[in-house]
Design a protein around this motif. Structure first.
Motif, mmCIF file in Angstrom:
data_model
loop_
_atom_site.group_PDB
_atom_site.id
_atom_site.type_symbol
_atom_site.label_atom_id
_atom_site.label_comp_id
_atom_site.label_asym_id
_atom_site.label_seq_id
_atom_site.Cartn_x
_atom_site.Cartn_y
_atom_site.Cartn_z
ATOM 1 N N LYS A 108 -97.618 42.755 70.552
ATOM 2 C CA LYS A 108 -97.677 43.872 71.499
ATOM 3 C C LYS A 108 -96.336 44.565 71.670
ATOM 4 O O LYS A 108 -95.291 44.033 71.301
ATOM 5 C CB LYS A 108 -98.138 43.349 72.857
ATOM 6 C CG LYS A 108 -99.607 42.957 72.873
ATOM 7 C CD LYS A 108 -100.118 42.975 74.292
ATOM 8 C CE LYS A 108 -101.649 42.864 74.297
ATOM 9 N NZ LYS A 108 -102.145 42.855 75.676
ATOM 10 N N GLY A 118 -102.176 47.669 66.496
ATOM 11 C CA GLY A 118 -100.898 47.008 66.253
ATOM 12 C C GLY A 118 -100.011 47.738 65.260
ATOM 13 O O GLY A 118 -100.380 47.938 64.098
ATOM 14 N N ALA A 140 -100.398 50.990 71.572
ATOM 15 C CA ALA A 140 -100.528 50.424 72.924
ATOM 16 C C ALA A 140 -101.786 51.011 73.551
ATOM 17 O O ALA A 140 -102.192 52.131 73.223
ATOM 18 C CB ALA A 140 -99.314 50.769 73.778
#
Lengths: 344, 344
Positions: B2, B317, B342
């Motif tokens: 992340k 990702g 995101a």
């Protein structure tokens, strides 16, 4: 060999050429002069125009017009005199622009005929600077090429019927104009008489380097009528946003097979992509027939003002048309090639 | 993996590909998140667009834009959120369209940023149907392609970000639309969901025959983004007066040399000539940037009216961007390819 008052000489397509045309592809034929029926006129040819597109009509491959049949009269634009008329719009003695082909006499029902001014000083102009070649130069350059002042315009076959006019019009629009022609005599004429900024001899072994040197800011418009080594020299010099009007490919007309590899088709399309180039083929009367009057008016004005020069290469005698045409495909003519079939 | 609140991940060009890109051409790098100085904003990436043109930026051959340098961040369009602002026009929380590349964070002085509506339901649309691909489809088809009702329009990469829209717009203009796509699933989608009249699988061994059968009246507009075997199948079917907008050549981007002969460059130009075809490359924002609002207004209206459908292929990702991009060049995506960097 002069026109005859009882027999009509016609030059026929005798066989289809393989590669360059040869004498045996043509045949001369004599027949009685046809007679005009009601609604028809009998035309007598004064001038026959010889143009590169005629090579395409001799073959039966796919092209933009139907081929001439074996044993049929070769097609072509002419300036002719009305000898006899059964048509209400024409009378004997009228001068017309016609498409009556390689022959002394022809019958017409008026379709496609354009009357010329009876006092026209030089009626052959209707086949050159004021006719198809001039119209091709004008529309191809201005409508497809969209030249802007300061652009570099490169013109193939620069001493020819179309190229000589393309370059002069581009100069009138404020462009830098570079011609490409065959031999030093034609190049000298293009620069000294027609006022191009430079002219490169396509026979020069260093054509790519010479052209690059004459185009220090690249090429914005390339007026294409040749193909082959000339196009190969032009391609890497085309600028972003360049325009390429395409009216002929004389260097390929006699090809019998595709050249050896590598295959550069993808190289060409990739160049069009990354440089955002427009390349567009056109056939003048099909694409722009509705704008002929605009062209005629403007070109007549330029001629009157002395802003446009032109040169004719006149061959005497219908029987010499095949040889003259073969020479045209090899660049042996110098200026607009015409056959004078009769003096008046 | 992340996004992180202290480190900026960037995907760099590690080496230039020879042929198809491989993992080793990319490198992931981490650095502290940069800080916005006076007049700047800090952007955090939500979506990264992956597009075929990026292959060109990885090479240093001549192209329409400067290549990415070795060790530099890969370029690309993004939808990003303003994290911190020292710029009077932006405040934290603003959603923008940016060109901040393959990274989590970026600094901008505002140049080239476009604010998006804060309540935009699906902001990724700004990278697809309402962004560069949609604009490319709209202008290439309508301005260069000039489709008329009844025309046959053929669209390469028909299920892709651009092609899917080209075909639907052509249908809205009353054209017969034939897509070309890779595989039966994509072809089914193109016909059943997007409403094309037919779709041909370019992997089919009889592509030329299948395309000819789907285009009984020939092809009036071919929207090109592929090249190679697809273009080879299209070329003999182009009608007189056809238009070929050219926005990409994905089948050639990994080429390392020209294909074997014969050389068909002259065959292509001769086809353009005898069929009076216009072929024109374009780069959307360079050629049509001034018409973006026109496009945006019309496309938004069509979307609201339910007249245009679109499909996104979303990969999660940032670290998966290189694999996803390699798949794009092989046609493994299905719809507009995006990386969700995101969620919000």
């Amino acid at each position: 060999m002069k026109q005859n008052t009882t027999r009509n000489r016609r030059i026929l397509l005798n066989s289809r050429p393989v590669g360059a045309p040869v004498d045996a592809n043509f045949r001369i034929d004599e027949a009685p002069i046809p007679q005009a029926a009601a609604g028809q006129v009998l035309l007598r040819t004064l001038y026959l125009s010889l143009d590169p597109y005629m090579r395409g009509r001799m073959s039966d491959g796919p092209s933009y017009a139907a081929p001439v049949g074996i044993g049929e009269t070769m097609v072509g634009g002419t300036v002719a005199k009305v000898e006899a008329s059964q048509h209400p719009d024409y009378q004997a003695g009228d001068l017309v622009l016609s498409f009556s082909g390689w022959q002394d006499y022809a019958i017409s029902d008026g379709t496609g005929l354009i009357k010329l001014a009876p006092d026209m000083a030089q009626p052959s102009m209707a086949l050159g600077v004021l006719g198809m070649p001039g119209f091709t130069a004008y529309m191809g350059l201005l409508d497809i090429g969209q030249p802007k002042a300061g652009d570099t315009v490169v013109v193939a076959a620069a001493s020819g019927a179309v190229g000589a006019l393309v370059g002069q019009i581009a100069r009138l629009k404020g462009c830098r104009v570079v011609g490409i022609a065959g031999g030093s005599e034609k190049c000298r004429y293009v620069v000294e008489e027609l006022g191009f900024d430079a002219c490169i001899d396509h026979r020069s072994p260093d054509l790519p380097a010479a052209l690059a040197a004459a185009c220090p800011n690249g090429i914005d418009v390339y007026f294409e009528s040749v193909g082959g080594a000339v196009f190969d020299a032009v391609l890497p010099l085309l600028n972003t946003g360049a325009r390429v009007p395409l009216c002929g490919m004389i260097s390929h007309y006699n090809d019998t097979e595709l050249p050896a590899g590598p295959d550069r088709l993808g190289l060409l399309t990739r160049t069009l992509l990354v440089k955002r180039i427009k390349m567009q083929g056109f056939i003048i009367f099909d694409d722009y027939g509705h704008r002929y009057n605009e062209f005629f008016t403007q070109m007549s004005a330029w001629l009157k003002e002395g802003k446009i020069k032109f040169r004719e290469d006149i061959v005497d005698g219908l029987e010499n048309a095949p040889q003259a045409f073969m020479g045209l495909l090899e660049g042996r003519n110098f200026g607009k090639l015409l056959v004078r079939v009769a003096n008046s």
